[in-house]
Design a protein around this motif. Structure first.
Motif, PDB file in Angstrom:
ATOM      1  N   GLN A   7      50.918   1.518  87.225  1.00 40.18           N
ATOM      2  CA  GLN A   7      51.149   0.998  85.878  1.00 40.18           C
ATOM      3  C   GLN A   7      52.518   0.361  85.728  1.00 40.18           C
ATOM      4  O   GLN A   7      52.685  -0.623  85.021  1.00 40.18           O
ATOM      5  N   GLN A   8      53.519   0.941  86.377  1.00 39.59           N
ATOM      6  CA  GLN A   8      54.889   0.473  86.171  1.00 39.59           C
ATOM      7  C   GLN A   8      55.760   0.850  87.362  1.00 39.59           C
ATOM      8  O   GLN A   8      55.620   1.930  87.931  1.00 39.59           O
ATOM      9  N   VAL A   9      56.660  -0.049  87.729  1.00 37.85           N
ATOM     10  CA  VAL A   9      57.644   0.218  88.778  1.00 37.85           C
ATOM     11  C   VAL A   9      59.027   0.012  88.187  1.00 37.85           C
ATOM     12  O   VAL A   9      59.317  -1.044  87.619  1.00 37.85           O
ATOM     13  N   TRP A  10      59.870   1.031  88.316  1.00 36.89           N
ATOM     14  CA  TRP A  10      61.241   0.955  87.819  1.00 36.89           C
ATOM     15  C   TRP A  10      62.192   1.076  89.002  1.00 36.89           C
ATOM     16  O   TRP A  10      61.876   1.720  89.996  1.00 36.89           O
ATOM     17  N   GLY A  11      63.360   0.469  88.894  1.00 38.17           N
ATOM     18  CA  GLY A  11      64.322   0.561  89.979  1.00 38.17           C
ATOM     19  C   GLY A  11      65.743   0.408  89.478  1.00 38.17           C
ATOM     20  O   GLY A  11      65.974   0.008  88.335  1.00 38.17           O
ATOM     21  N   SER A  58      43.343  -5.200  83.021  1.00 39.34           N
ATOM     22  CA  SER A  58      42.711  -3.960  83.468  1.00 39.34           C
ATOM     23  C   SER A  58      43.665  -2.781  83.312  1.00 39.34           C
ATOM     24  O   SER A  58      43.279  -1.706  82.848  1.00 39.34           O
ATOM     25  N   LYS A  59      44.924  -2.984  83.676  1.00 38.16           N
ATOM     26  CA  LYS A  59      45.917  -1.914  83.557  1.00 38.16           C
ATOM     27  C   LYS A  59      46.206  -1.598  82.089  1.00 38.16           C
ATOM     28  O   LYS A  59      46.344  -0.429  81.710  1.00 38.16           O
ATOM     29  N   THR A  96      51.898   5.891  87.811  1.00 43.58           N
ATOM     30  CA  THR A  96      50.495   5.539  88.030  1.00 43.58           C
ATOM     31  C   THR A  96      49.574   6.269  87.065  1.00 43.58           C
ATOM     32  O   THR A  96      49.917   7.321  86.523  1.00 43.58           O
ATOM     33  N   LEU A  97      48.393   5.678  86.881  1.00 40.86           N
ATOM     34  CA  LEU A  97      47.280   6.316  86.185  1.00 40.86           C
ATOM     35  C   LEU A  97      46.103   6.251  87.149  1.00 40.86           C
ATOM     36  O   LEU A  97      45.681   5.161  87.540  1.00 40.86           O
ATOM     37  N   THR A  98      45.555   7.390  87.541  1.00 40.70           N
ATOM     38  CA  THR A  98      44.533   7.375  88.580  1.00 40.70           C
ATOM     39  C   THR A  98      43.410   8.365  88.315  1.00 40.70           C
ATOM     40  O   THR A  98      43.622   9.412  87.708  1.00 40.70           O
ATOM     41  N   GLY A 156      32.954   9.217  81.990  1.00 37.79           N
ATOM     42  CA  GLY A 156      33.275   9.922  83.225  1.00 37.79           C
ATOM     43  C   GLY A 156      34.622   9.565  83.829  1.00 37.79           C
ATOM     44  O   GLY A 156      34.988  10.072  84.876  1.00 37.79           O
ATOM     45  N   GLU A 157      35.379   8.679  83.173  1.00 40.92           N
ATOM     46  CA  GLU A 157      36.680   8.288  83.697  1.00 40.92           C
ATOM     47  C   GLU A 157      37.772   9.149  83.071  1.00 40.92           C
ATOM     48  O   GLU A 157      38.038   9.064  81.874  1.00 40.92           O
ATOM     49  N   ASN A 158      38.360   9.977  83.881  1.00 48.02           N
ATOM     50  CA  ASN A 158      39.468  10.811  83.435  1.00 48.02           C
ATOM     51  C   ASN A 158      40.671  10.511  84.314  1.00 48.02           C
ATOM     52  O   ASN A 158      40.676  10.819  85.508  1.00 48.02           O
ATOM     53  N   TYR A 159      41.670   9.881  83.720  1.00 48.04           N
ATOM     54  CA  TYR A 159      42.826   9.445  84.482  1.00 48.04           C
ATOM     55  C   TYR A 159      43.961  10.474  84.424  1.00 48.04           C
ATOM     56  O   TYR A 159      44.213  11.083  83.392  1.00 48.04           O
ATOM     57  N   GLU A 160      44.636  10.605  85.535  1.00 45.71           N
ATOM     58  CA  GLU A 160      45.764  11.523  85.677  1.00 45.71           C
ATOM     59  C   GLU A 160      47.036  10.699  85.845  1.00 45.71           C
ATOM     60  O   GLU A 160      47.050   9.707  86.569  1.00 45.71           O
ATOM     61  N   GLU A 161      48.093  11.113  85.175  1.00 42.01           N
ATOM     62  CA  GLU A 161      49.375  10.431  85.307  1.00 42.01           C
ATOM     63  C   GLU A 161      50.172  11.070  86.432  1.00 42.01           C
ATOM     64  O   GLU A 161      50.449  12.267  86.410  1.00 42.01           O
TER      65      GLU A 161
END
Length: 247
Positions: A230-234, A26-27, A100-102, A78-83
């Motif tokens: 979408q991604q986690v960095w550390g 899905s991601k 994130t993408l939301t 109708g899906e418009n994702y924002e970063e």
């Protein structure tokens, strides 16, 4: 061209992702659609889309799913994702960058803040931790692509800036503007990479002990469970013996 970025630890536990294949697809689909909307719906003419497709194929995502996600960009769904990027700290003061993408920033902000606060962390203002990371291009290859010397030579010839090899695989770092040119050159000698993406590489890393690592990985798993993340960095590094204890 040397160094040890420990990308497998810094990014996420791949095994945990493998258990969530449906959520992962899905991601990946969301990123493909957003990438296709950002330019031409042709991976050869759209660098971001090409990266998204490579990542999807590396996870054995069916071609039908990939094409459906590309076609979705041309439709009026109708899906418009924002970063949106969040920055903060996890257990032990570990610096985290959450990408994130939301399609609903209020929902995402609430979910991310809740996941972080419930697992021993806290969010900061934009720029709170990113100054301690370098924004680079990352090209990842599995260990079977070749030994460290072969990959090093190929990366050097392709114009990469840094290489790190381990039993888990190879991480090749590049300047952002040269990432796709380097990736294309590497494909000639090493084949198709597992990933070609923009990444946050910490300038310094913090080694965490068993107690902190357990809580930190629980936090990262909670974030990974969110469809918008979408991604986690550390900037953390978990020793191999600690990872084995934690399973």
């Amino acid at each position: 061209m040397a160094g040890h970025s420990k990308f497998k630890n810094i990014m996420h536990r791949k095994g945990a992702q493998d258990k969530k294949r449906s959520a992962l697809f899905s991601k990946l689909s969301r990123e493909i659609t957003v990438a296709a909307k950002s330019g031409l719906p042709d991976p050869d003419m759209n660098a971001r889309l090409r990266s998204a497709v490579i990542a999807a194929r590396a996870q054995s995502m069916p071609n039908d799913n990939i094409q459906r996600a590309i076609n979705k960009a041309a439709g009026n769904d109708g899906e418009n994702y924002e970063e949106i990027r969040y920055e903060g700290f996890g257990p032990g003061g570990v610096a985290l960058i959450i990408e994130t993408l939301t399609d609903n920033r209020n929902r995402t902000a609430t979910n991310v803040r809740t996941a972080v606060s419930k697992n021993g962390g806290n969010l900061g203002a934009p720029g709170a931790v990113s100054h301690g990371f370098d924004r680079l291009g990352l090209i990842a290859y599995p260990a079977k692509a070749g030994d460290a010397e072969k990959v090093f030579e190929a990366a050097l010839e392709a114009g990469a800036e840094d290489v790190s090899s381990s039993d888990d695989g190879h991480e090749i770092w590049t300047a952002i503007e040269g990432m796709h040119d380097v990736a294309r050159e590497l494909e000639k000698t090493l084949g198709t990479p597992e990933a070609v993406k923009l990444a946050w590489r910490p300038q310094t890393t913090v080694e965490v002990g068993e107690d902190t690592a357990g809580q930190l990985l629980k936090l990262i798993d909670a974030l990974d469970d969110d469809d918008d993340v979408q991604q986690v960095w550390g900037n953390y590094e978990v020793p191999e013996d600690v990872m084995e204890k934690l399973g």
